[in-house]
Design a protein around this motif. Structure first.
Motif: not given
Length: 103
Positions: A45-51, A55-58, A77-89
């Motif tokens: 939801m933070e990503i949605v707000a900033q992009v 929410q469906s599109n994100i 809990g009720s949140k999905i947390l995302c992060k970049v997987r790899d330092t090369q990216i």
């Protein structure tokens, strides 16, 4: 100095990884998602707000980035947390930012 045919001596697996990453990052929304994440883990939801899209599109774009092994996500809990997987990216994003968005 003589130029060799293999100017960029890369292993085939690295070429494939770079190509896959660049394809996944090639969509403006996916690139924005990665820029928003940077080195942090953030809830969808933070990503949605900033992009600035739905929410469906994100979620659709996050699924693509996850399938291409660019990001990871986990439920807390009720949140999905995302992060970049790899330092090369992250290094690639940093190089693009320095090239296209100099301060």
């Amino acid at each position: 100095m003589a130029q060799t045919d293999n100017y960029f001596e890369m292993k085939e697996e690295n070429i494939e990884k770079a190509s896959k990453a660049l394809k996944a990052m090639g969509h403006p929304i996916r690139l924005k998602i990665l820029c928003v994440l940077g080195e942090e883990e953030k809830p969808v939801m933070e990503i949605v707000a900033q992009v600035g899209t739905t929410q469906s599109n994100i979620s659709q774009h996050i699924d693509i980035l996850r399938e291409k092994e660019i990001i990871t996500s986990r439920r807390e809990g009720s949140k999905i947390l995302c992060k970049v997987r790899d330092t090369q990216i992250l290094a690639l994003l940093n190089a693009m930012q320095q090239t296209f968005c100099p301060i």
